[in-house]
Design an enzyme around this catalytic site. Structure first.
Site, PDB file in Angstrom:
ATOM      1  N   ASP A  27       0.860  -1.190   0.000  1.00  8.38           N
ATOM      2  CA  ASP A  27       0.000   0.000   0.000  1.00  8.38           C
ATOM      3  C   ASP A  27       0.893   1.236   0.000  1.00  8.38           C
ATOM      4  OD1 ASP A  27      -3.264   0.357   1.039  1.00  8.38           O
ATOM      5  OD2 ASP A  27      -1.983   2.141   0.892  1.00  8.38           O
ATOM      6  N   VAL A  52       1.706   0.980  -6.306  1.00  9.20           N
ATOM      7  CA  VAL A  52       1.566  -0.200  -7.178  1.00  9.20           C
ATOM      8  C   VAL A  52       1.631   0.131  -8.665  1.00  9.20           C
ATOM      9  CG1 VAL A  52       0.283  -1.699  -5.592  1.00  9.20           C
ATOM     10  CG2 VAL A  52      -0.961  -0.049  -6.995  1.00  9.20           C
ATOM     11  N   ASN A  78      -6.179  -5.220  -5.594  1.00  4.37           N
ATOM     12  CA  ASN A  78      -7.317  -4.445  -5.072  1.00  4.37           C
ATOM     13  C   ASN A  78      -7.097  -2.935  -5.129  1.00  4.37           C
ATOM     14  OD1 ASN A  78      -9.634  -3.847  -3.031  1.00  4.37           O
ATOM     15  ND2 ASN A  78      -7.776  -3.102  -2.020  1.00  4.37           N
ATOM     16  N   TYR A  82     -10.981   6.140  -7.314  1.00  8.31           N
ATOM     17  CA  TYR A  82     -12.208   6.397  -8.077  1.00  8.31           C
ATOM     18  C   TYR A  82     -12.652   7.850  -7.985  1.00  8.31           C
ATOM     19  CZ  TYR A  82     -13.527   4.301  -3.528  1.00  8.31           C
ATOM     20  OH  TYR A  82     -13.603   3.941  -2.211  1.00  8.31           O
ATOM     21  N   SER A 130     -15.420  -3.303 -10.754  1.00  8.44           N
ATOM     22  CA  SER A 130     -16.500  -2.524 -10.137  1.00  8.44           C
ATOM     23  C   SER A 130     -17.791  -2.777 -10.901  1.00  8.44           C
ATOM     24  CB  SER A 130     -16.158  -1.035 -10.216  1.00  8.44           C
ATOM     25  OG  SER A 130     -17.303  -0.257  -9.927  1.00  8.44           O
ATOM     26  N   TYR A 143     -12.796   5.981 -15.053  1.00 10.04           N
ATOM     27  CA  TYR A 143     -12.819   4.865 -14.093  1.00 10.04           C
ATOM     28  C   TYR A 143     -13.388   3.597 -14.744  1.00 10.04           C
ATOM     29  CZ  TYR A 143     -14.034   2.303  -9.789  1.00 10.04           C
ATOM     30  OH  TYR A 143     -14.155   1.363  -8.797  1.00 10.04           O
ATOM     31  N   LYS A 147     -11.730  -0.082 -15.272  1.00 10.46           N
ATOM     32  CA  LYS A 147     -12.310  -1.279 -14.659  1.00 10.46           C
ATOM     33  C   LYS A 147     -12.799  -2.289 -15.708  1.00 10.46           C
ATOM     34  CE  LYS A 147     -11.638  -0.440 -10.254  1.00 10.46           C
ATOM     35  NZ  LYS A 147     -10.718  -1.292  -9.462  1.00 10.46           N
ATOM     36  N   PRO A 173     -17.337  -5.067  -6.714  1.00 11.37           N
ATOM     37  CA  PRO A 173     -18.186  -4.555  -5.620  1.00 11.37           C
ATOM     38  C   PRO A 173     -19.139  -3.473  -6.132  1.00 11.37           C
ATOM     39  CG  PRO A 173     -15.810  -4.223  -5.169  1.00 11.37           C
ATOM     40  CD  PRO A 173     -15.971  -4.552  -6.618  1.00 11.37           C
TER      41      PRO A 173
HETATM   42  N1  LIG Z   1     -15.785   1.461  -2.257  1.00  8.01           N
HETATM   43  C1  LIG Z   1     -16.518   1.357  -3.342  1.00  8.01           C
HETATM   44  O1  LIG Z   1     -17.619   1.893  -3.415  1.00  8.01           O
HETATM   45  C2  LIG Z   1     -16.016   0.540  -4.513  1.00  8.01           C
HETATM   46  C3  LIG Z   1     -16.950   0.087  -5.443  1.00  8.01           C
HETATM   47  C4  LIG Z   1     -16.502  -0.693  -6.524  1.00  8.01           C
HETATM   48  C5  LIG Z   1     -15.159  -0.992  -6.642  1.00  8.01           C
HETATM   49  N2  LIG Z   1     -14.282  -0.540  -5.716  1.00  8.01           N
HETATM   50  C6  LIG Z   1     -12.855  -0.892  -5.887  1.00  8.01           C
HETATM   51  O2  LIG Z   1     -12.382  -1.562  -4.723  1.00  8.01           O
HETATM   52  C7  LIG Z   1     -10.996  -1.296  -4.553  1.00  8.01           C
HETATM   53  C8  LIG Z   1     -10.740  -0.825  -3.130  1.00  8.01           C
HETATM   54  O3  LIG Z   1     -11.599   0.239  -2.848  1.00  8.01           O
HETATM   55  P1  LIG Z   1     -11.864   0.795  -1.372  1.00  8.01           P
HETATM   56  O4  LIG Z   1     -13.220   1.372  -1.405  1.00  8.01           O
HETATM   57  O5  LIG Z   1     -11.508  -0.232  -0.366  1.00  8.01           O
HETATM   58  O6  LIG Z   1     -10.824   2.014  -1.363  1.00  8.01           O
HETATM   59  P2  LIG Z   1     -10.107   2.775  -0.176  1.00  8.01           P
HETATM   60  O7  LIG Z   1      -9.771   4.120  -0.725  1.00  8.01           O
HETATM   61  O8  LIG Z   1     -10.894   2.702   1.087  1.00  8.01           O
HETATM   62  O9  LIG Z   1      -8.760   1.931   0.008  1.00  8.01           O
HETATM   63  C9  LIG Z   1      -7.864   1.823  -1.076  1.00  8.01           C
HETATM   64  C10 LIG Z   1      -6.473   1.489  -0.581  1.00  8.01           C
HETATM   65  O10 LIG Z   1      -5.617   1.463  -1.732  1.00  8.01           O
HETATM   66  C11 LIG Z   1      -4.446   2.218  -1.457  1.00  8.01           C
HETATM   67  N3  LIG Z   1      -3.899   2.780  -2.692  1.00  8.01           N
HETATM   68  C12 LIG Z   1      -4.452   3.740  -3.475  1.00  8.01           C
HETATM   69  N4  LIG Z   1      -3.635   4.040  -4.486  1.00  8.01           N
HETATM   70  C13 LIG Z   1      -2.534   3.241  -4.339  1.00  8.01           C
HETATM   71  C14 LIG Z   1      -1.327   3.101  -5.054  1.00  8.01           C
HETATM   72  N5  LIG Z   1      -1.065   3.837  -6.148  1.00  8.01           N
HETATM   73  N6  LIG Z   1      -0.415   2.206  -4.626  1.00  8.01           N
HETATM   74  C15 LIG Z   1      -0.647   1.456  -3.517  1.00  8.01           C
HETATM   75  N7  LIG Z   1      -1.780   1.559  -2.787  1.00  8.01           N
HETATM   76  C16 LIG Z   1      -2.704   2.442  -3.192  1.00  8.01           C
HETATM   77  C17 LIG Z   1      -4.900   3.311  -0.493  1.00  8.01           C
HETATM   78  O11 LIG Z   1      -3.812   3.843   0.247  1.00  8.01           O
HETATM   79  C18 LIG Z   1      -5.916   2.555   0.366  1.00  8.01           C
HETATM   80  O12 LIG Z   1      -5.301   1.936   1.476  1.00  8.01           O
HETATM   81  C19 LIG Z   1     -10.613  -0.284  -5.630  1.00  8.01           C
HETATM   82  O13 LIG Z   1     -10.027  -0.962  -6.714  1.00  8.01           O
HETATM   83  C20 LIG Z   1     -11.951   0.309  -6.047  1.00  8.01           C
HETATM   84  O14 LIG Z   1     -11.956   0.796  -7.366  1.00  8.01           O
HETATM   85  C21 LIG Z   1     -14.668   0.209  -4.652  1.00  8.01           C
END
Ligand SMILES: NC(=O)c1ccc[n+]([C@@H]2O[C@H](COP(=O)([O-])OP(=O)(O)OC[C@H]3O[C@@H](n4cnc5c(N)ncnc54)[C@H](O)[C@@H]3O)[C@@H](O)[C@H]2O)c1
Length: 237
Positions: A27, A52, A78, A82, A130, A143, A147, A173
């Site tokens: 992370d 990443v 993961n 967004y 997503s 986005y 995805k 999700p």
């Molecule tokens: N939360 C939603 O509503 C939702 C819906 C559909 C899909 N998603 C997808 O789920 C995944 C996780 O989402 P979340 O809601 O848990 O997000 P979040 O923002 O709560 O957590 C994301 C984590 O990824 C880390 N991160 C971000 N950019 C990074 C990078 N360049 N290198 C390393 N780490 C990095 C952040 O520091 C954080 O710890 C994402 O791919 C997101 O697109 C989320």
């Protein structure tokens, strides 16, 4: 496990640890809380603070896996961002940033782990996409493009690694109350979408864990190249 410091990534890390899996938490932020919870489950937790989307991170990850574990069985891609933005406001820099973090990173991390997975003759790659790719949600062209790329990458890679006992699947999700979701998604949108789901409540960080664990385990050995929407029954494939 990428994006492991919070949200879905933290919940899945803890779920994997509960199944006896050692976790390397990658992370850009420190994943202290995740690593504490992983180690409380009695397995090893190793943190890598890195972006990443940088090729150097793949080199770093491969080195840590080789030195600390000598193997890699599961990759959960993961990490993602967004940022909602009307298309008129999406410049090339934002477009590339979203694709670098959401899609290029999945290529880089897969490259990092596949030599070890292939050597082990068994592997599971789970890529987070997503359900928004199928929804009429504005401000997400960049986005959704990234995805949908995840889904294409999942389908293509599945064909190239199957002979090594490796499966590749995607999980989608819905708009959820993760820390990122609370910060970046309009609560009215979350309420509207959860009202349209079959299961009428907002998603939480825990809601994709079971699906990811299934795809990361032995029981899903005959499933590859697929996308599963773990979204309360909003989008049906
Ligand atoms: N939360 C939603 O509503 C939702 C819906 C559909 C899909 N998603 C997808 O789920 C995944 C996780 O989402 P979340 O809601 O848990 O997000 P979040 O923002 O709560 O957590 C994301 C984590 O990824 C880390 N991160 C971000 N950019 C990074 C990078 N360049 N290198 C390393 N780490 C990095 C952040 O520091 C954080 O710890 C994402 O791919 C997101 O697109 C989320």
């Amino acid at each position: 496990m990428t994006g492991a410091a919070q949200g879905f990534g933290q919940a899945v890390s803890i779920g994997l640890a509960g199944r006896g899996v050692d976790v390397v938490a990658v992370d850009i932020s420190k994943a202290t809380e995740t690593l504490e919870k992983v180690e409380a489950a009695g397995v090893r937790g190793v943190g890598i603070i890195a972006d990443v989307s940088e090729p150097d991170t793949a080199t770093l990850l491969e080195g840590v896996l080789r030195e600390e574990f000598g193997r890699c069985d599961i990759l959960v891609n993961n990490a993602g961002i967004y940022p909602n933005a009307a298309f008129a406001d999406v410049d090339y820099e934002l477009w590339r940033r979203v694709h670098r973090i959401n899609l290029d990173s999945q290529f880089l991390m897969a490259k990092a782990v596949l030599p070890l997975m292939t050597a082990g003759g068994w592997g599971r790659i789970v890529n987070i996409t997503s359900n928004s790719i199928a929804l009429p949600a504005p401000g997400l062209a960049h986005y959704m493009s990234s995805k949908m790329g995840v889904i294409g990458f999942t389908r293509g890679l599945a064909n190239d690694v199957a002979q090594h006992g490796i499966t590749v699947n995607a999980v989608g999700p819905t708009a959820s109350l993760t820390p990122g979701g609370r910060a970046h998604i309009d609560p009215a949108v979350i309420a509207e979408l959860s009202g349209a789901q079959a299961i009428k409540r907002p998603g939480s960080s825990a809601d994709i864990v079971g699906t990811v664990l299934f795809l990361a385990g032995d029981d899903s050995g005959w499933v590859t190249g697929q996308t599963v929407m773990a979204d309360g029954g909003l989008v049906r494939l």
